[in-house]
Design a protein around this motif. Structure first.
Motif, mmCIF file in Angstrom:
data_model
loop_
_atom_site.group_PDB
_atom_site.id
_atom_site.type_symbol
_atom_site.label_atom_id
_atom_site.label_comp_id
_atom_site.label_asym_id
_atom_site.label_seq_id
_atom_site.Cartn_x
_atom_site.Cartn_y
_atom_site.Cartn_z
ATOM 1 N N TRP A 183 150.585 30.984 27.528
ATOM 2 C CA TRP A 183 149.185 31.742 27.817
ATOM 3 C C TRP A 183 149.257 31.661 29.332
ATOM 4 C CZ3 TRP A 183 150.269 29.292 23.521
ATOM 5 C CH2 TRP A 183 149.416 30.056 22.118
ATOM 6 N N GLY A 184 149.862 30.937 30.136
ATOM 7 C CA GLY A 184 149.731 31.576 31.241
ATOM 8 C C GLY A 184 148.112 30.732 32.729
ATOM 9 N N TYR A 185 147.935 29.917 31.417
ATOM 10 C CA TYR A 185 146.261 29.763 32.381
ATOM 11 C C TYR A 185 146.657 28.403 31.051
ATOM 12 C CZ TYR A 185 144.119 32.017 28.285
ATOM 13 O OH TYR A 185 144.087 32.921 27.341
ATOM 14 N N GLU A 186 145.410 27.716 31.716
ATOM 15 C CA GLU A 186 145.371 26.237 30.854
ATOM 16 C C GLU A 186 144.477 26.339 29.462
ATOM 17 O OE1 GLU A 186 144.604 22.146 30.861
ATOM 18 O OE2 GLU A 186 145.093 22.979 32.596
ATOM 19 N N TYR A 187 144.622 26.044 28.354
ATOM 20 C CA TYR A 187 144.219 26.658 27.546
ATOM 21 C C TYR A 187 143.680 25.382 26.509
ATOM 22 C CZ TYR A 187 143.222 29.613 23.762
ATOM 23 O OH TYR A 187 142.962 30.723 22.751
ATOM 24 N N ALA A 188 142.739 24.615 27.321
ATOM 25 C CA ALA A 188 141.982 23.513 27.088
ATOM 26 C C ALA A 188 142.952 22.815 26.338
ATOM 27 C CB ALA A 188 141.145 23.905 25.845
ATOM 28 N N GLY A 189 143.522 22.135 27.158
ATOM 29 C CA GLY A 189 144.829 21.165 26.530
ATOM 30 C C GLY A 189 144.823 21.283 25.389
ATOM 31 N N ASP A 190 145.523 22.022 24.181
ATOM 32 C CA ASP A 190 145.116 22.470 23.058
ATOM 33 C C ASP A 190 146.825 22.014 22.704
ATOM 34 O OD1 ASP A 190 144.835 22.573 20.035
ATOM 35 O OD2 ASP A 190 143.305 24.428 20.273
ATOM 36 N N GLY A 191 147.313 21.457 22.278
ATOM 37 C CA GLY A 191 148.206 21.244 21.939
ATOM 38 C C GLY A 191 149.021 22.020 20.308
ATOM 39 N N ARG A 192 147.877 21.528 19.976
ATOM 40 C CA ARG A 192 147.919 21.847 18.477
ATOM 41 C C ARG A 192 148.654 23.905 18.263
ATOM 42 N NH1 ARG A 192 143.925 21.893 14.205
ATOM 43 N NH2 ARG A 192 145.032 23.091 12.870
ATOM 44 N N LEU A 193 148.313 24.313 19.510
ATOM 45 C CA LEU A 193 148.441 25.706 19.730
ATOM 46 C C LEU A 193 149.955 25.671 19.873
ATOM 47 C CD1 LEU A 193 146.134 27.403 22.484
ATOM 48 C CD2 LEU A 193 145.973 27.555 19.759
ATOM 49 N N VAL A 194 150.968 25.205 20.329
ATOM 50 C CA VAL A 194 152.204 24.613 20.531
ATOM 51 C C VAL A 194 152.727 24.416 19.486
ATOM 52 C CG1 VAL A 194 154.099 23.757 21.836
ATOM 53 C CG2 VAL A 194 152.004 24.703 23.609
ATOM 54 N N ASP A 195 151.806 23.275 18.771
ATOM 55 C CA ASP A 195 152.522 22.868 17.265
ATOM 56 C C ASP A 195 152.265 23.721 16.181
ATOM 57 O OD1 ASP A 195 153.206 20.747 18.378
ATOM 58 O OD2 ASP A 195 150.851 19.885 17.916
ATOM 59 N N VAL A 212 170.289 27.389 13.895
ATOM 60 C CA VAL A 212 168.849 26.881 15.647
ATOM 61 C C VAL A 212 168.610 25.695 14.927
ATOM 62 C CG1 VAL A 212 167.066 27.696 17.274
ATOM 63 C CG2 VAL A 212 168.928 29.066 15.870
ATOM 64 N N GLU A 213 167.628 25.044 16.325
ATOM 65 C CA GLU A 213 167.565 23.460 15.295
ATOM 66 C C GLU A 213 165.935 23.435 17.042
ATOM 67 O OE1 GLU A 213 170.142 20.302 15.576
ATOM 68 O OE2 GLU A 213 170.725 20.679 13.373
ATOM 69 N N LEU A 214 165.482 24.108 16.330
ATOM 70 C CA LEU A 214 163.861 23.704 17.453
ATOM 71 C C LEU A 214 163.989 21.758 17.069
ATOM 72 C CD1 LEU A 214 161.160 25.965 17.717
ATOM 73 C CD2 LEU A 214 161.669 23.734 19.191
ATOM 74 N N SER A 215 164.333 21.377 18.293
ATOM 75 C CA SER A 215 163.870 19.162 17.965
ATOM 76 C C SER A 215 162.162 19.190 17.800
ATOM 77 C CB SER A 215 164.929 18.943 18.323
ATOM 78 O OG SER A 215 166.231 19.145 17.637
ATOM 79 N N THR A 216 161.675 18.344 17.583
ATOM 80 C CA THR A 216 160.605 17.683 18.595
ATOM 81 C C THR A 216 160.888 16.610 18.616
ATOM 82 O OG1 THR A 216 159.034 18.269 16.317
ATOM 83 C CG2 THR A 216 157.923 16.481 17.551
ATOM 84 N N ILE A 217 160.161 16.503 20.495
ATOM 85 C CA ILE A 217 160.658 15.287 20.990
ATOM 86 C C ILE A 217 159.026 14.378 21.258
ATOM 87 C CG2 ILE A 217 161.460 13.993 23.304
ATOM 88 C CD1 ILE A 217 163.654 16.279 22.410
ATOM 89 N N TRP A 218 159.877 13.124 19.948
ATOM 90 C CA TRP A 218 158.340 12.416 19.454
ATOM 91 C C TRP A 218 157.363 11.745 20.836
ATOM 92 C CZ3 TRP A 218 156.602 13.774 15.301
ATOM 93 C CH2 TRP A 218 157.341 14.015 14.148
ATOM 94 N N GLY A 219 155.752 12.210 20.760
ATOM 95 C CA GLY A 219 154.781 11.912 22.368
ATOM 96 C C GLY A 219 155.372 12.615 23.609
ATOM 97 N N TYR A 220 157.048 13.317 23.322
ATOM 98 C CA TYR A 220 156.573 14.700 24.923
ATOM 99 C C TYR A 220 156.330 15.853 25.011
ATOM 100 C CZ TYR A 220 159.323 15.570 29.269
ATOM 101 O OH TYR A 220 159.149 16.315 30.188
ATOM 102 N N GLY A 221 157.657 16.836 23.445
ATOM 103 C CA GLY A 221 156.648 18.015 22.866
ATOM 104 C C GLY A 221 158.692 19.040 22.533
#
Length: 226
Positions: A183-195, A212-221
């Motif tokens: 998004w190129g700017y702070e988006y209210a820290g809403d990590g759900r958007l990425v999820d 293709v494997e898009l992996s979750t790094i638990w507690g990180y990203g």
């Protein structure tokens, strides 16, 4: 000249946005509801749409679904509904951004310019024309993704995230880092958007039986595995 569609049933909002958008040097076409937008989009091929969610006859979410079936043109939602569910739903259906009414027209201009800059950057001439990850090939010049000769349709944000992680495959990124990139700017820290973005990418890859494997790094990203 960039061409922007503004779709809103409130005339004062249409008038204000037309003034601001034209002052930035863009062409504007106004619509009071969503019924004619789809046909005009196919005919005029706008560069971006600003769409109100709450409209009579055909609301913004249903209009977005119709558009996303044939195009990945950027869409910014505006709405008087400020709940997290509405914001996530709008982005999940393929919106690129979401502003809650009342909002500053200047802020809308900043977000529009940000989208245009990212599109121009991603389509700029580069020595790297394609990316490959497992059984998926990404044509950077055409913004085209395929697996085994079949196109996988992605929205603008889905495409940008997949390209970014593919270029940096094997490296994990936090949700905040990905928010800043996408998004190129702070988006209210809403990590759900990425999820949610990751969830949609995984679903489309699975539908095409991609490796293709898009992996979750638990507690990180997240990261894309090499």
């Amino acid at each position: 000249m960039k061409h922007v569609f503004v779709v809103d049933d409130e005339q004062n909002i249409r008038d204000i946005l037309q003034k601001y958008i034209e002052n930035e040097g863009y062409k504007v076409t106004l619509f009071s509801d969503g019924r004619q937008v789809y046909e005009e989009m196919l005919r005029l091929k706008p560069d971006l749409l600003v769409i109100d969610i709450m409209m009579p006859h055909l609301d913004g979410l249903e209009l977005c679904k119709k558009i996303r079936a044939v195009s990945d043109v950027p869409i910014i939602f505006v709405s008087a509904r400020d709940g997290e569910f509405d914001r996530i739903l709008g982005l999940e259906l393929g919106g690129d951004d979401y502003l809650t009414k009342p909002f500053s027209p200047r802020e809308l201009m900043v977000r529009m310019k940000n989208i245009f800059k990212r599109l121009e950057k991603s389509t700029a001439v580069t020595t790297l024309q394609t990316l490959s990850i497992r059984d998926v090939t990404i044509d950077l010049e055409r913004r085209y993704i395929e697996r085994d000769g079949q196109e996988i349709r992605f929205t603008t944000k889905e495409y940008e995230l997949l390209v970014f992680l593919t270029k940096n495959k094997g490296k994990p990124y936090t949700r905040d880092e990905l928010l800043e990139f996408i998004w190129g700017y702070e988006y209210a820290g809403d990590g759900r958007l990425v999820d949610d973005l990751v969830k949609r990418i995984r679903k489309k890859l699975d539908q095409h039986q991609s490796l293709v494997e898009l992996s979750t790094i638990w507690g990180y990203g997240y990261r894309i595995n090499e």
